[in-house]
Design a protein around this motif. Structure first.
Motif, PDB file in Angstrom:
ATOM      1  N   VAL A 182      17.477 -23.119  -5.877  1.00  0.00           N
ATOM      2  CA  VAL A 182      16.836 -23.724  -4.888  1.00  0.00           C
ATOM      3  C   VAL A 182      15.339 -22.983  -4.886  1.00  0.00           C
ATOM      4  O   VAL A 182      14.528 -23.722  -3.926  1.00  0.00           O
ATOM      5  N   LEU A 183      15.080 -21.893  -5.214  1.00  0.00           N
ATOM      6  CA  LEU A 183      13.904 -21.365  -5.079  1.00  0.00           C
ATOM      7  C   LEU A 183      12.750 -21.731  -6.207  1.00  0.00           C
ATOM      8  O   LEU A 183      11.578 -21.427  -6.220  1.00  0.00           O
ATOM      9  N   TYR A 184      13.272 -22.748  -6.980  1.00  0.00           N
ATOM     10  CA  TYR A 184      12.341 -23.018  -8.349  1.00  0.00           C
ATOM     11  C   TYR A 184      11.124 -23.566  -7.828  1.00  0.00           C
ATOM     12  O   TYR A 184      10.084 -23.392  -8.330  1.00  0.00           O
ATOM     13  N   ALA A 185      10.990 -24.468  -6.647  1.00  0.00           N
ATOM     14  CA  ALA A 185       9.880 -25.056  -6.358  1.00  0.00           C
ATOM     15  C   ALA A 185       9.255 -24.372  -5.262  1.00  0.00           C
ATOM     16  O   ALA A 185       8.127 -24.631  -4.987  1.00  0.00           O
ATOM     17  N   MET A 186       9.560 -23.235  -4.803  1.00  0.00           N
ATOM     18  CA  MET A 186       8.933 -22.371  -3.924  1.00  0.00           C
ATOM     19  C   MET A 186       7.632 -21.728  -4.304  1.00  0.00           C
ATOM     20  O   MET A 186       7.630 -21.219  -5.526  1.00  0.00           O
ATOM     21  N   SER A 187       6.499 -21.730  -3.613  1.00  0.00           N
ATOM     22  CA  SER A 187       5.257 -21.477  -4.258  1.00  0.00           C
ATOM     23  C   SER A 187       4.819 -20.226  -3.468  1.00  0.00           C
ATOM     24  O   SER A 187       5.018 -19.866  -2.376  1.00  0.00           O
ATOM     25  N   GLY A 188       3.896 -19.407  -4.180  1.00  0.00           N
ATOM     26  CA  GLY A 188       3.122 -18.112  -3.676  1.00  0.00           C
ATOM     27  C   GLY A 188       2.228 -17.665  -4.579  1.00  0.00           C
ATOM     28  O   GLY A 188       2.155 -18.058  -5.810  1.00  0.00           O
ATOM     29  N   GLU A 189       1.469 -16.607  -4.049  1.00  0.00           N
ATOM     30  CA  GLU A 189       0.270 -16.122  -4.828  1.00  0.00           C
ATOM     31  C   GLU A 189       0.907 -15.103  -5.895  1.00  0.00           C
ATOM     32  O   GLU A 189       1.705 -14.357  -5.395  1.00  0.00           O
ATOM     33  N   VAL A 190       0.297 -15.216  -6.855  1.00  0.00           N
ATOM     34  CA  VAL A 190       0.731 -14.191  -8.261  1.00  0.00           C
ATOM     35  C   VAL A 190      -0.489 -13.746  -8.832  1.00  0.00           C
ATOM     36  O   VAL A 190      -1.278 -14.680  -9.095  1.00  0.00           O
ATOM     37  N   ASP A 191      -0.648 -12.484  -9.174  1.00  0.00           N
ATOM     38  CA  ASP A 191      -1.605 -11.793  -9.775  1.00  0.00           C
ATOM     39  C   ASP A 191      -1.099 -11.823 -11.344  1.00  0.00           C
ATOM     40  O   ASP A 191      -0.246 -10.903 -11.545  1.00  0.00           O
ATOM     41  N   GLU A 192      -1.792 -12.700 -12.114  1.00  0.00           N
ATOM     42  CA  GLU A 192      -1.404 -12.698 -13.361  1.00  0.00           C
ATOM     43  C   GLU A 192      -1.625 -11.453 -14.352  1.00  0.00           C
ATOM     44  O   GLU A 192      -1.130 -11.231 -15.657  1.00  0.00           O
ATOM     45  N   ASN A 193      -2.590 -10.569 -13.960  1.00  0.00           N
ATOM     46  CA  ASN A 193      -2.652  -9.330 -14.315  1.00  0.00           C
ATOM     47  C   ASN A 193      -1.608  -8.206 -13.762  1.00  0.00           C
ATOM     48  O   ASN A 193      -2.407  -7.017 -14.053  1.00  0.00           O
ATOM     49  N   MET A 194      -0.998  -8.290 -12.926  1.00  0.00           N
ATOM     50  CA  MET A 194      -0.376  -7.312 -12.249  1.00  0.00           C
ATOM     51  C   MET A 194       0.441  -6.499 -13.070  1.00  0.00           C
ATOM     52  O   MET A 194       0.937  -6.932 -14.206  1.00  0.00           O
ATOM     53  N   GLU A 195       0.687  -5.393 -12.773  1.00  0.00           N
ATOM     54  CA  GLU A 195       1.580  -4.373 -13.636  1.00  0.00           C
ATOM     55  C   GLU A 195       3.157  -4.888 -13.190  1.00  0.00           C
ATOM     56  O   GLU A 195       3.318  -5.537 -12.371  1.00  0.00           O
ATOM     57  N   PRO A 196       4.060  -4.723 -14.359  1.00  0.00           N
ATOM     58  CA  PRO A 196       5.300  -4.988 -14.344  1.00  0.00           C
ATOM     59  C   PRO A 196       5.979  -4.369 -12.789  1.00  0.00           C
ATOM     60  O   PRO A 196       5.622  -3.229 -12.645  1.00  0.00           O
ATOM     61  N   ILE A 197       6.985  -4.964 -12.272  1.00  0.00           N
ATOM     62  CA  ILE A 197       7.549  -4.505 -10.997  1.00  0.00           C
ATOM     63  C   ILE A 197       8.802  -3.643 -11.627  1.00  0.00           C
ATOM     64  O   ILE A 197       9.663  -4.066 -12.348  1.00  0.00           O
ATOM     65  N   PRO A 198       8.992  -2.357 -11.605  1.00  0.00           N
ATOM     66  CA  PRO A 198      10.090  -1.613 -11.942  1.00  0.00           C
ATOM     67  C   PRO A 198      11.418  -1.976 -11.771  1.00  0.00           C
ATOM     68  O   PRO A 198      11.525  -2.286 -10.487  1.00  0.00           O
ATOM     69  N   LEU A 199      12.324  -1.953 -12.592  1.00  0.00           N
ATOM     70  CA  LEU A 199      13.777  -2.266 -12.085  1.00  0.00           C
ATOM     71  C   LEU A 199      14.003  -1.185 -11.064  1.00  0.00           C
ATOM     72  O   LEU A 199      13.840   0.181 -11.530  1.00  0.00           O
ATOM     73  N   GLY A 200      14.805  -1.422 -10.359  1.00  0.00           N
ATOM     74  CA  GLY A 200      15.380  -0.622  -9.412  1.00  0.00           C
ATOM     75  C   GLY A 200      14.628  -0.252  -8.146  1.00  0.00           C
ATOM     76  O   GLY A 200      14.644   1.172  -7.548  1.00  0.00           O
ATOM     77  N   VAL A 201      13.633  -0.863  -7.913  1.00  0.00           N
ATOM     78  CA  VAL A 201      12.752  -0.683  -6.928  1.00  0.00           C
ATOM     79  C   VAL A 201      12.924  -2.146  -5.989  1.00  0.00           C
ATOM     80  O   VAL A 201      12.474  -2.931  -6.128  1.00  0.00           O
ATOM     81  N   ALA A 202      13.308  -1.695  -4.470  1.00  0.00           N
ATOM     82  CA  ALA A 202      13.602  -2.652  -3.405  1.00  0.00           C
ATOM     83  C   ALA A 202      12.159  -2.889  -2.921  1.00  0.00           C
ATOM     84  O   ALA A 202      11.189  -2.070  -3.075  1.00  0.00           O
ATOM     85  N   ASP A 203      12.258  -4.018  -2.151  1.00  0.00           N
ATOM     86  CA  ASP A 203      10.998  -4.399  -1.324  1.00  0.00           C
ATOM     87  C   ASP A 203      11.247  -4.645   0.022  1.00  0.00           C
ATOM     88  O   ASP A 203      12.249  -5.465   0.356  1.00  0.00           O
ATOM     89  N   VAL A 204      10.512  -3.999   0.808  1.00  0.00           N
ATOM     90  CA  VAL A 204      10.831  -4.356   2.307  1.00  0.00           C
ATOM     91  C   VAL A 204       9.992  -5.578   2.777  1.00  0.00           C
ATOM     92  O   VAL A 204       8.752  -5.413   2.951  1.00  0.00           O
ATOM     93  N   LYS A 205      10.698  -6.727   2.938  1.00  0.00           N
ATOM     94  CA  LYS A 205      10.017  -8.035   3.089  1.00  0.00           C
ATOM     95  C   LYS A 205       9.415  -8.022   4.610  1.00  0.00           C
ATOM     96  O   LYS A 205       8.541  -8.743   4.962  1.00  0.00           O
ATOM     97  N   ARG A 206      10.120  -7.434   5.408  1.00  0.00           N
ATOM     98  CA  ARG A 206       9.755  -7.363   6.921  1.00  0.00           C
ATOM     99  C   ARG A 206      10.256  -6.085   7.620  1.00  0.00           C
ATOM    100  O   ARG A 206      11.167  -5.511   7.221  1.00  0.00           O
ATOM    101  N   GLU A 207       9.575  -5.459   8.178  1.00  0.00           N
ATOM    102  CA  GLU A 207       9.815  -4.095   9.094  1.00  0.00           C
ATOM    103  C   GLU A 207      10.240  -4.452  10.390  1.00  0.00           C
ATOM    104  O   GLU A 207       9.626  -5.623  11.024  1.00  0.00           O
TER     105      GLU A 207
END
Length: 323
Positions: free
Chosen positions: A175-200
């Motif tokens: 269902v997420l395949y069509a979802m859009s968002g900003e991506v930095d093509e030069n970004m560093e890889p996101i390490p495995l094992g690091v969560a993200d706080v999407k909302r505080e």
């Protein structure tokens, strides 16, 4: 920054690494000229040719087995299964070969392979094409399990998954395949094992995965109108799991609900709940709650599918019940 869909972000992550390393190959059913069952591999065959973007027979056992052999002998394969449901046909190769070989050979070989798995309900694809089977994979020592919820995470985690010298199960919600968002093509890889706080938030912690991250954020937005501030955590990788981010949030809110699309019985949500109970119990003011799909095959009927799979209203109800 470039605006991408979730599927484009996955493709561009693969493209970036394939340009850098000629040992990276893609294999799977219809990944070549057709561009993948869901169009994710797209035009990669035009850039890298049929030697590196290979169509395979309709045999998940052969696809995964080929990836295991290729990884063990020096390549870095990315195998696509049309649906995560079909990993059941390749479970011997995943569970008894890919997950065990590096350990059994004393670390003398590596298994740098990624298995891409479209997962989840919402496309009205019925019982055999709509499951969420991540608990099967997280149960197996030797496999890493990745589950991005945004285009940015999909891109950054794809880079890390390809770089890893162990088998990585890369889950993609359809269902997420069509979802859009900003991506930095030069970004560093996101390490495995690091969560993200999407909302505080201060009142309660929601741990959500995949598509349910967005249902949780929707619920949190509506709860905020009632003065309830919910913190939403996306683990991003199910194994390795970022316990520290989860525990820090619970220390702040003292309440937690885990939201996944799996059936509740035997779910990975239950594993997360057990970890919290064992290691963070003193910070809880209420029992850990889970919001999951009903213990049922996913129905074909849209009305019944929507009834079986949790949504933002189910999350809101669980939050209000706990508070």
């Amino acid at each position: 920054m470039r605006k991408m869909t979730y599927s484009e972000a996955i493709r561009e992550g693969m493209r970036r690494r394939m340009k850098e390393d000629p040992n990276i190959i893609i294999l799977g059913e219809d990944v070549g000229e057709f561009g993948g069952c869901f169009g994710v591999t797209g035009d990669l065959i035009k850039t890298f040719g049929p030697e590196r973007v290979r169509d395979t027979p309709i045999s998940e056992g052969a696809i995964v087995g080929c990836a295991v052999g290729a990884a063990a002998t020096g390549l870095r394969p990315i195998a696509e299964l049309m649906f995560n449901d079909f990993m059941t046909v390749g479970m011997d190769q995943l569970v008894n070969q890919a997950a065990k070989m590096r350990y059994m050979f004393g670390g003398k070989i590596t298994l740098p392979m990624v298995v891409r798995m479209p997962t989840g309900a919402g496309t009205r694809a019925a019982a055999q094409h709509s499951q969420s089977l991540e608990a099967w994979l997280t149960h197996v020592p030797g496999l890493k399990v990745v589950y991005p919820s945004t285009p940015k995470d999909a891109y950054g985690l794809m880079l890390s998954s390809i770089d890893d010298d162990n088998p990585v199960m890369y889950m993609e919600h359809k269902v997420l395949y069509a979802m859009s968002g900003e991506v930095d093509e030069n970004m560093e890889p996101i390490p495995l094992g690091v969560a993200d706080v999407k909302r505080e938030g201060e009142d309660l912690t929601i741990i959500a995965t995949g598509r349910m991250v967005h249902e949780a954020l929707n619920a949190a937005s509506k709860l905020s109108q009632d003065g309830i501030e919910v913190e939403v955590i996306d683990p991003r990788t199910l194994y390795p799991l970022d316990n520290k981010t989860i525990f820090n949030s619970i220390e702040k809110t003292n309440k937690v609900i885990i939201v996944t699309e799996e059936t509740k019985r035997g779910s990975y949500a239950g594993e997360i709940a057990a970890i919290i109970a064992e290691e963070c119990f003193d910070n809880l003011d209420a029992p850990v709650a889970r919001v999951c799909s009903l213990d049922s095959p996913i129905p074909f009927s849209p009305v019944l599918e929507d009834y079986v799979v949790p949504n933002f209203q189910d999350i809101i109800n669980a939050v209000k019940k706990m508070l």
